[in-house]
Scaffold this motif. Sequence first.
Motif, mmCIF file in Angstrom:
data_model
loop_
_atom_site.group_PDB
_atom_site.id
_atom_site.type_symbol
_atom_site.label_atom_id
_atom_site.label_comp_id
_atom_site.label_asym_id
_atom_site.label_seq_id
_atom_site.Cartn_x
_atom_site.Cartn_y
_atom_site.Cartn_z
ATOM 1 N N GLU A 49 0.834 -1.210 0.000
ATOM 2 C CA GLU A 49 0.000 0.000 0.000
ATOM 3 C C GLU A 49 0.866 1.256 0.000
ATOM 4 O O GLU A 49 0.512 2.269 -0.606
ATOM 5 N N ARG A 50 2.015 1.181 0.673
ATOM 6 C CA ARG A 50 2.926 2.331 0.635
ATOM 7 C C ARG A 50 3.439 2.569 -0.776
ATOM 8 O O ARG A 50 3.572 3.708 -1.223
ATOM 9 N N TRP A 52 1.903 1.752 -3.517
ATOM 10 C CA TRP A 52 0.746 2.270 -4.247
ATOM 11 C C TRP A 52 0.544 3.766 -3.930
ATOM 12 O O TRP A 52 0.343 4.590 -4.826
ATOM 13 N N ALA A 53 0.655 4.093 -2.641
ATOM 14 C CA ALA A 53 0.480 5.488 -2.211
ATOM 15 C C ALA A 53 1.532 6.375 -2.865
ATOM 16 O O ALA A 53 1.241 7.468 -3.358
ATOM 17 N N ARG A 56 0.677 6.996 -6.413
ATOM 18 C CA ARG A 56 -0.476 7.871 -6.613
ATOM 19 C C ARG A 56 -0.185 9.301 -6.226
ATOM 20 O O ARG A 56 -0.647 10.231 -6.878
ATOM 21 N N ALA A 57 0.556 9.470 -5.125
ATOM 22 C CA ALA A 57 0.635 10.799 -4.528
ATOM 23 C C ALA A 57 1.921 11.545 -4.861
ATOM 24 O O ALA A 57 2.031 12.737 -4.568
ATOM 25 N N TRP A 260 5.277 6.420 3.873
ATOM 26 C CA TRP A 260 4.018 7.068 3.492
ATOM 27 C C TRP A 260 4.329 8.450 2.945
ATOM 28 O O TRP A 260 5.108 9.179 3.540
ATOM 29 N N PRO A 261 3.746 8.811 1.829
ATOM 30 C CA PRO A 261 4.033 10.132 1.258
ATOM 31 C C PRO A 261 3.626 11.241 2.234
ATOM 32 O O PRO A 261 2.597 11.152 2.897
ATOM 33 N N PHE A 265 0.079 19.495 1.308
ATOM 34 C CA PHE A 265 -0.876 20.569 1.598
ATOM 35 C C PHE A 265 -0.731 20.886 3.091
ATOM 36 O O PHE A 265 -0.086 20.140 3.835
ATOM 37 N N VAL A 267 -2.032 20.723 6.497
ATOM 38 C CA VAL A 267 -3.036 19.876 7.144
ATOM 39 C C VAL A 267 -4.010 20.704 7.988
ATOM 40 O O VAL A 267 -5.231 20.529 7.913
#
Lengths: 281, 281
Positions: A49-50, A52-53, A56-57, A260-261, A265, A267
Motif C-alpha cells: 500500500e505504501r 501504491w500510495a 499515486r501521490a 508514506w508520502p 498541503f 493539514v
Amino acid sequence: MTAHPLRLPTGPVDLAALPTDAKPGFDGKKSDGKAALCGLGDELADLQERLWAEGRATGSRRRVLLVLQGMDTSGKGGTLRHTVGLVDPQGVRITSFKAPTKEELSHDFLWRIRRAVPDPGYLGVFDRSHYEDVLIARVNELASLEEIDRRYDAINAFEQELVDDGTVVLKCMLHLSKDEQRNRLLARLDNPEKHWKYEPGDIDARARWDDYQEAYALALERTNTEHAPWYVVPSDRKWFRNLAVGQLLLAALRGMDLRWPAADFDVEAERARLLASDAST
Amino acid sequence: MTAHPLRLPTGPVDLAALPTDAKPGFDGKKSDGKAALCGLGDELADLQERLWAEGRATGSRRRVLLVLQGMDTSGKGGTLRHTVGLVDPQGVRITSFKAPTKEELSHDFLWRIRRAVPDPGYLGVFDRSHYEDVLIARVNELASLEEIDRRYDAINAFEQELVDDGTVVLKCMLHLSKDEQRNRLLARLDNPEKHWKYEPGDIDARARWDDYQEAYALALERTNTEHAPWYVVPSDRKWFRNLAVGQLLLAALRGMDLRWPAADFDVEAERARLLASDAST
C-alpha cells in the motif's frame, strides 16, 4: 537480497543439482509454512500500500515486477492466488502471456512485454514472460540460435532499462521435478473440475523435458544479472513455493524503504476548510 | 436479481429518501457482517474460478463488469480490497479512472471506457467509470446539457452492447451521507499514513454536494435499465457496504449458472499418453 538462499549463484547452471523438494531457509512443515505465509500478509499488504500510495501521490516511478517462470503445473497460478492474493488487488497488475498473436509476432519479441510493464506504484506480475522467447522458442526452434543468443542480451538490456526507471525486477523460476509434474497432470485428469487446466499439448512439452531444462539452464545463466538476479524456488511443495515467493516479495519491498508520502498541503488549513465548509451548509 | 432490496426502482430518484446507514436484508451487527462477508468467500472464489475457466477453456465471451461509483471516501477502494480481494486476482481486472488525459479528451467519452472492458472470463471492475462523464461533467459544466443528455442514451446503448456480448453489468452506487464524508476526511487529515489519500480538491467537490446528489439522481434515473440496473448501497457502514457488494456479486455469479468446462479431449487416452511418456524416459 544477495544473501538469500534461493539466489542463483552466477556462472553455469546445473538445474538437476538444485533440489525441487527442499525447504531452504525454512525449518517447519506444511502447516507451519501456511501459517508463516499468512503471517507475512499484514506486512506485505502494508508495504504494497505504501508503494501504491507513493505512485499515486508523488512523482515516483518506483514499482515492482515479479516474473514467474516454470514448467506446466509448477504453480504460477497458485502463487498468484495464494501469495499475490495477500495484497490489495487494486495495486496489482497481472499479465498472463500466451502464445504470441500474429500481430505480436510481427514485432520484436519485447514489444508485447513493454506494453505490459506495470505503471509506477504497481506490483506487476508476469505469468510467463519474455523468457518464453528463449525457452519454448529454443526447444521448438521458433527462432535461430543466433536470434536466441541476441535475445539474452536484449533481455538484459531491457531489464536494465526497467531498473534504471525505478523498477525492482524479481525473477522466480518455479523449479519442479518431472515426477511431481506427472502427479499434478494426473490429478488434473482425475478431477473433472480441473479438466479445463489440462491441455494435450502439455504432454508434448513434457516429452521434451530435458530440452526445456537445458533451455532454462542456459537462460538462467545468461540473464542472471546483478540488476535482475534469478531466484530458483523449489516448487514440489506448493506451500513452500508460495511461502518462498512471499518472502522474496517481502524482502524486495523492504529493500525499497517505502514511506508514506508526506502531505503536500497544509493539514491544519485543510482541517479548517473542511469544518468551515460544513458550518456554511 | 430484480427482487434484491438494493435494486433501485425505476422512475424518478430521490437520493435523500434512500438511507445511507441502513442494513437492508441483513439482521446483524458489525462483527456478524464481517463474518458473513468472510463466509461468502469460498463460493465467490469458486464461481469466479468457474468464470475464469470458462473464459480460458471455451469460446464463451461471458464476463462480469462491476461498476463502482460514489462520492469521495464512499469506499470504492475499500470495496476493492475487502470484497473483490476475496477472489483470485488472476481473473480480476481493475481499472481506476481519473481525470481524462488530453488524448482521451480528443475522443468520445466512451473511447477510454471501451478500451478497459474486461476480456471474456474476467471479473472487471471500474473504480469510477463512464458515469463521471455525466456527474462531474454536469456539476462542473464540462459539457453542455445537450451533450450530457446524449450521453445518458449513449451509456444505455453501450451497456446494452456489453450485455449482448455476454457481460453481466453490475452497477453499484456507494451511497454516503455528507456527515460521514466529513468524518472520513477528518480521519484522513488526522492520520499521516492517510494524508496521501487526501486532496484539497475533495473539499471543492464537497462544497457542491447537493449538485452532485442531483447529478447522481438524474444519472441513476436515466440509466437504470432492465439490462443494467442500478443498486444503491448504503455505505456509511463500511462493513455493510463490503458485504452488500459481495452479496450482489455472488448473486450475479450465481445467476450465470457457471459450470466447469467439460474436457475437449479423451481423458483416458490422455492418462495413457501421460503414463506412456514416463515409461519411455
